[in-house]
Every structure is written in structure tokens, then in C-alpha cells.
Write a protein that holds these residues in place. Structure first.
Motif, mmCIF file in Angstrom:
data_model
loop_
_atom_site.group_PDB
_atom_site.id
_atom_site.type_symbol
_atom_site.label_atom_id
_atom_site.label_comp_id
_atom_site.label_asym_id
_atom_site.label_seq_id
_atom_site.Cartn_x
_atom_site.Cartn_y
_atom_site.Cartn_z
ATOM 1 N N THR A 154 -0.588 -60.466 -42.531
ATOM 2 C CA THR A 154 -1.079 -59.101 -42.672
ATOM 3 C C THR A 154 0.033 -58.097 -42.417
ATOM 4 O O THR A 154 1.191 -58.464 -42.204
ATOM 5 C CB THR A 154 -2.230 -58.845 -41.689
ATOM 6 O OG1 THR A 154 -1.685 -58.805 -40.355
ATOM 7 C CG2 THR A 154 -3.285 -59.942 -41.764
ATOM 8 N N VAL A 155 -0.352 -56.833 -42.400
ATOM 9 C CA VAL A 155 0.614 -55.765 -42.146
ATOM 10 C C VAL A 155 1.291 -55.927 -40.792
ATOM 11 O O VAL A 155 2.404 -55.435 -40.583
ATOM 12 C CB VAL A 155 -0.093 -54.395 -42.238
ATOM 13 C CG1 VAL A 155 -1.095 -54.209 -41.113
ATOM 14 C CG2 VAL A 155 0.919 -53.247 -42.248
ATOM 15 N N ALA A 156 0.652 -56.643 -39.863
ATOM 16 C CA ALA A 156 1.268 -56.875 -38.552
ATOM 17 C C ALA A 156 2.615 -57.574 -38.689
ATOM 18 O O ALA A 156 3.522 -57.364 -37.865
ATOM 19 C CB ALA A 156 0.335 -57.693 -37.669
ATOM 20 N N ALA A 157 2.771 -58.407 -39.714
ATOM 21 C CA ALA A 157 4.041 -59.099 -39.926
ATOM 22 C C ALA A 157 5.164 -58.119 -40.227
ATOM 23 O O ALA A 157 6.310 -58.318 -39.805
ATOM 24 C CB ALA A 157 3.900 -60.102 -41.064
ATOM 25 N N ALA A 158 4.837 -57.046 -40.943
ATOM 26 C CA ALA A 158 5.848 -56.019 -41.233
ATOM 27 C C ALA A 158 6.230 -55.262 -39.972
ATOM 28 O O ALA A 158 7.387 -54.875 -39.785
ATOM 29 C CB ALA A 158 5.318 -55.058 -42.294
ATOM 30 N N LEU A 171 11.378 -62.281 -42.360
ATOM 31 C CA LEU A 171 10.244 -62.064 -43.259
ATOM 32 C C LEU A 171 10.681 -61.796 -44.686
ATOM 33 O O LEU A 171 10.082 -62.313 -45.636
ATOM 34 C CB LEU A 171 9.402 -60.886 -42.748
ATOM 35 C CG LEU A 171 8.210 -60.477 -43.620
ATOM 36 C CD1 LEU A 171 7.183 -61.602 -43.683
ATOM 37 C CD2 LEU A 171 7.571 -59.193 -43.105
ATOM 38 N N LEU A 172 11.713 -60.997 -44.861
ATOM 39 C CA LEU A 172 12.096 -60.561 -46.202
ATOM 40 C C LEU A 172 12.953 -61.575 -46.954
ATOM 41 O O LEU A 172 13.054 -61.508 -48.178
ATOM 42 C CB LEU A 172 12.837 -59.227 -46.124
ATOM 43 C CG LEU A 172 12.044 -58.055 -45.538
ATOM 44 C CD1 LEU A 172 12.898 -56.788 -45.505
ATOM 45 C CD2 LEU A 172 10.756 -57.806 -46.327
ATOM 46 N N TYR A 363 6.440 -53.809 -51.984
ATOM 47 C CA TYR A 363 5.483 -53.154 -51.091
ATOM 48 C C TYR A 363 5.700 -53.583 -49.642
ATOM 49 O O TYR A 363 5.648 -52.761 -48.722
ATOM 50 C CB TYR A 363 4.066 -53.502 -51.545
ATOM 51 C CG TYR A 363 2.962 -52.892 -50.708
ATOM 52 C CD1 TYR A 363 2.750 -51.516 -50.687
ATOM 53 C CD2 TYR A 363 2.115 -53.698 -49.947
ATOM 54 C CE1 TYR A 363 1.722 -50.958 -49.932
ATOM 55 C CE2 TYR A 363 1.098 -53.152 -49.187
ATOM 56 C CZ TYR A 363 0.901 -51.785 -49.184
ATOM 57 O OH TYR A 363 -0.105 -51.238 -48.431
ATOM 58 N N VAL A 364 5.974 -54.852 -49.426
ATOM 59 C CA VAL A 364 6.214 -55.350 -48.070
ATOM 60 C C VAL A 364 7.481 -54.718 -47.489
ATOM 61 O O VAL A 364 7.504 -54.278 -46.338
ATOM 62 C CB VAL A 364 6.328 -56.885 -48.065
ATOM 63 C CG1 VAL A 364 6.776 -57.393 -46.699
ATOM 64 C CG2 VAL A 364 4.985 -57.515 -48.428
ATOM 65 N N VAL A 368 7.903 -52.437 -44.117
ATOM 66 C CA VAL A 368 8.846 -52.737 -43.038
ATOM 67 C C VAL A 368 9.677 -51.502 -42.707
ATOM 68 O O VAL A 368 9.844 -51.130 -41.537
ATOM 69 C CB VAL A 368 9.758 -53.920 -43.426
ATOM 70 C CG1 VAL A 368 10.914 -54.054 -42.438
ATOM 71 C CG2 VAL A 368 8.954 -55.219 -43.483
ATOM 72 N N ASP A 369 10.188 -50.847 -43.739
ATOM 73 C CA ASP A 369 11.032 -49.662 -43.521
ATOM 74 C C ASP A 369 10.233 -48.504 -42.929
ATOM 75 O O ASP A 369 10.715 -47.801 -42.031
ATOM 76 C CB ASP A 369 11.667 -49.230 -44.842
ATOM 77 C CG ASP A 369 12.660 -50.255 -45.373
ATOM 78 O OD1 ASP A 369 13.130 -51.092 -44.572
ATOM 79 O OD2 ASP A 369 12.944 -50.235 -46.591
ATOM 80 N N ARG A 370 9.031 -48.303 -43.421
ATOM 81 C CA ARG A 370 8.199 -47.196 -42.934
ATOM 82 C C ARG A 370 7.819 -47.401 -41.471
ATOM 83 O O ARG A 370 7.896 -46.477 -40.649
ATOM 84 C CB ARG A 370 6.954 -47.089 -43.796
ATOM 85 C CG ARG A 370 5.987 -45.983 -43.382
ATOM 86 C CD ARG A 370 4.698 -46.098 -44.168
ATOM 87 N NE ARG A 370 3.742 -45.062 -43.828
ATOM 88 C CZ ARG A 370 2.440 -45.151 -44.024
ATOM 89 N NH1 ARG A 370 1.931 -46.241 -44.579
ATOM 90 N NH2 ARG A 370 1.635 -44.175 -43.701
ATOM 91 N N LEU A 371 7.407 -48.609 -41.141
ATOM 92 C CA LEU A 371 6.989 -48.886 -39.769
ATOM 93 C C LEU A 371 8.176 -48.873 -38.807
ATOM 94 O O LEU A 371 8.024 -48.506 -37.638
ATOM 95 C CB LEU A 371 6.267 -50.232 -39.706
ATOM 96 C CG LEU A 371 4.898 -50.257 -40.393
ATOM 97 C CD1 LEU A 371 4.354 -51.678 -40.478
ATOM 98 C CD2 LEU A 371 3.908 -49.354 -39.639
ATOM 99 N N ARG A 372 9.346 -49.244 -39.295
ATOM 100 C CA ARG A 372 10.526 -49.185 -38.432
ATOM 101 C C ARG A 372 10.793 -47.753 -37.980
ATOM 102 O O ARG A 372 11.137 -47.502 -36.819
ATOM 103 C CB ARG A 372 11.742 -49.738 -39.175
ATOM 104 C CG ARG A 372 13.017 -49.724 -38.319
ATOM 105 C CD ARG A 372 14.224 -50.212 -39.080
ATOM 106 N NE ARG A 372 14.148 -51.643 -39.342
ATOM 107 C CZ ARG A 372 14.063 -52.198 -40.534
ATOM 108 N NH1 ARG A 372 14.028 -51.406 -41.613
ATOM 109 N NH2 ARG A 372 14.011 -53.500 -40.695
ATOM 110 N N THR A 373 10.608 -46.805 -38.879
ATOM 111 C CA THR A 373 10.831 -45.395 -38.537
ATOM 112 C C THR A 373 9.913 -44.938 -37.411
ATOM 113 O O THR A 373 10.323 -44.188 -36.517
ATOM 114 C CB THR A 373 10.594 -44.510 -39.778
ATOM 115 O OG1 THR A 373 11.490 -44.904 -40.810
ATOM 116 C CG2 THR A 373 10.817 -43.045 -39.456
#
Length: 385
Positions: A154-158, A171-172, A363-364, A368-373
Motif C-alpha cells: 500500500t501507500v505505506a510502502a512509499a 522499493l523503486l 505513480y509510486v 515517494v517524492d511527495r511523502l519525503r517532502t
């Protein structure tokens, strides 16, 4: 095939017409072993087919078009059977990071029940919950890259890419995206006693009482946590996390009034909304959700930069043959398009997706980039928060 050709020559029915009424008796053609390379054998793997000399003999005897067409049709049907014998030739294992009976597990089992019919092979769900969803990926990473061990996360992985920098996998780069199976919209719910009826009023209350308005989460890194933290970032407020051991206790927390707000999965909160045990302020998706179409989005409620939903996606280990990945993705699209599957997922609060591998991979990475911010300032050395 030989038996059918013999039946035609001896007198039978083709397209409702007696062959004995249309052609004179001819000798049965002896079928020599096929000399075509197996990969291009249009008559089917290890099946006999007429040699060029025998086909010439047949033509010289004025074999009717109907009979020749029947032979060609048999050849193509045999070819289709040969293709169907390709991947997968044995059971496929789907490793999921969700616990048995949880939302992700139920979603996976609905999909694989139909997927097994499409693939004509058993698809087994294996649950590897715990550690914020980080136990499932290594299982797939240790398996051969042959398409028989797949991963649902799920999104939790990102989020874990940032929150848990010492993960035993990348992951990537260690996995190949197959498809986003579904998205799980969330809804911002509050206890009825909280004096707010809109997102604007929630923002005003949070700013008037900084550090006092809290939210329920299923733990750091969960979708309930991410939805709230993205809201904090976009709305420039400070809802304070109260972490519970799972989504169910977190929901009980807001229903009981122990916490004020929750960015809850729609499927979990919908029965409580219908009973009046919770109040919905907005949905977190970019557009309204049909199940509660009267509830606005967070974006149209005053936070235009906000959009969030939990995603459920399938992956294979990097290096898995592209044909195998495409086979699974095509089968998934077929399953998700079935009315019975779409209805069951909708009843549980999910929206079927079925994206292409390249689209899902992009999309993944974007997630990852969005959540890192948003999450980088909150992370401490070692992944603690």
C-alpha cells in the motif's frame, strides 16, 4: 485433428451440410510429423500436421474449401491452446503486508478468486503483516524472479522509504510494478460533540487551540497517519497524532470521543456515519465519492493543494520477464472490469483502478517524492519519530 479430418472425408456434417453430398470419397491423408520449429508450430506443440507434399496432393484432388478451412481452423485453435499452456503453469503466490481479515487481505482475496479463473491456475494469498508493512517485500525479494511470487503493498510502502531508511530492500529498484489494483478513499470524520461541521471550521479550531486538537491513527506510516500529516502540511495546522495499535482501535478512539478527528478509510467509517456515530467533514480524494456524494472534498472545502487516498498495488521482483508481468496485468484489468468484482469492491469502499505497469511505477515514485517532502522533517536517525 486427424480424427476430425477422417470424419469429414468419411461423410459427416460441416456447417449443416452433409459432406458426402458435396465431395466424392477420397483417401485419408496420412499426417506426417510436423517439421516446423515448436515456437511457430501453428498446429500445436508436438501435434502432427500435413507435409507440404501431402497438402499439394490434397489440393490436386480438389479438396472443397469448407474442408480446407476446417483444417486451418483446427490449426489456429491448436495454436491458441499452445499459448494458453505458457505462464503461469503452476500456482501463483501473492504476498500481502496486511493481516488476515483486514481490508487489504479482503481486497486481495476478492481479486484472486476471479484471477484464478482467468489464469486457470490457483492464486494463493500469503499474509506477512507487521513492522509497518516492511515484512512482506523481503519475502518476494528472496524468491526467484519468475512471476510466481508477487507482492501486494500500500501507500505505506512509499512512506517507509523516508520513515525507515535502513530497509533491507529498495522499493523503486528491487521490484517491478504490475498495476495499481484499487484505491481506498478516506473521509475526514469527527466526533459529533466537536463543534465543527466543515474543513474550514476544523482549521479555525485547530489554529485557535494549537496542540490541543488530536487525531487517531493506526500508527506512524499508516494511511490514517499519512492522510492527517499531508493535511497538516497543506493546511498549515498542527493536528496531534494519537497512535493506536491498528485501524479498528483508532476508529473506536474517535467514536468514543477519546480523540477528535480521524482520516478514516471510507469502508470502515461508512456504517458509523450512517448511524450518526460520526460526522463526515470531507473526503480526501480529488473528486467526490459516489457512496457519500453529498460530502465535499477537502480540496473544494478550502485546501486546494490537498489530495490523498490509500493505494493497493501489485509488484513482482525486478528481473521478472515482461511477458509474465503483462499477463498478470491484463488478467487484473479483466477481473477488475467484471461487474460482480467492481460491486463488491465498491461496497467495501474501494475504487478499482487497473493501471499499466509504467503508469503505476511513475505513480509510486511520485508518491515517494511527495511523502519525503512532508515526512523528512519528522524522521529521526534510525527511522524513529
Amino acid at each position: 485433428m486427424a480424427a476430425l479430418v477422417v470424419a469429414i472425408f468419411m461423410g459427416g456434417t460441416v456447417g449443416g451440410v452433409r459432406t458426402s453430398d458435396r465431395v466424392r470419397p477420397v483417401p485419408v491423408i496420412r499426417l506426417a510429423p510436423c517439421t516446423c520449429p515448436p515456437r511457430y508450430d501453428l498446429w500445436g506443440d508436438q501435434r502432427a500436421c500435413p507435409s507440404p507434399r501431402e497438402l499439394a496432393v490434397a489440393r490436386s484432388m480438389d479438396m472443397p474449401v469448407a474442408i480446407r478451412s476446417a483444417c486451418v481452423t483446427i490449426g489456429f485453435l491448436s495454436a491458441a491452446g499452445a499459448v494458453a499452456q505458457g505462464y503461469p503453469t503452476k500456482a501463483v503466490r501473492l504476498v500481502t503486508d496486511g493481516s488476515a481479515g483486514g481490508g487489504g487481505d479482503v481486497l486481495a482475496r476478492i481479486v484472486v478468486a476471479e484471477l484464478a479463473k482467468v489464469l486457470n491456475q490457483q492464486v494463493i494469498v500469503e499474509n506477512r503483516p507487521g513492522a509497518g508493512g516492511t515484512l512482506a517485500p523481503p519475502v518476494v525479494l528472496r524468491a526467484p524472479a519468475d512471476g510466481y511470487t508477487l507482492l501486494q503493498i500500500t501507500v505505506a510502502a512509499a512512506a517507509n522509504v523516508t520513515l525507515r531508511p535502513n530497509l533491507p530492500y529498495d522499493l523503486l529498484n528491487d521490484f517491478s510494478a504490475i498495476s495499481q489494483v484499487a484505491s481506498g478513499p478516506a473521509v475526514v470524520v469527527v466526533h459529533p460533540s466537536l463543534p465543527v461541521r466543515s474543513i474550514k471550521e476544523l482549521i479555525a479550531l485547530t489554529r485557535a487551540r494549537p496542540g490541543e486538537v488530536n487525531y487517531s491513527s493506526a500508527g506512524t506510516g499508516s494511511s490514517t497517519f499519512l492522510g492527517a500529516e499531508l493535511f497538516n502540511h497543506a493546511a498549515r495546522v498542527n493536528l496531534v497524532q494519537v497512535a493506536y495499535r491498528g485501524g479498528a482501535p483508532a476508529l473506536v478512539g474517535v467514536v468514543s470521543g477519546e480523540t477528535a478527528v480521524m482520516f478514516s478509510p471510507l469502508g470502515s467509517s461508512l456504517p458509523l456515519l450512517n448511524r450518526g456515530a460520526l460526522r463526515a467533514l470531507a473526503v480526501t480524494t480529488s473528486g467526490r465519492v459516489p457512496a457519500i456524494a453529498n460530502v465535499p472534498t477537502v480540496a473544494e472545502s478550502g485546501v486546494p493543494a490537498y489530495e490523498f487516498s490509500n493505494w493497493y498495488g501489485w509488484f513482482a521482483r525486478a528481473g521478472t520477464p515482461g511477458d509474465s508481468i503483462n499477463t498478470i496485468q491484463s488478467a487484473l484489468v479483466s477481473v477488475l472490469g467484471r461487474p460482480n468484482v467492481a460491486q463488491r469492491l465498491s461496497d467495501l469502499g474501494y475504487l478499482p483502478v487497473g493501471s499499466k505497469p509504467g503508469e503505476f511505477a511513475a505513480y509510486v515514485k511520485e508518491n515517494v517524492d511527495r511523502l519525503r517532502t512532508v515526512l523528512q522533517p519528522q524522521r529521526r536517525p534510525g527511522g524513529a519519530r
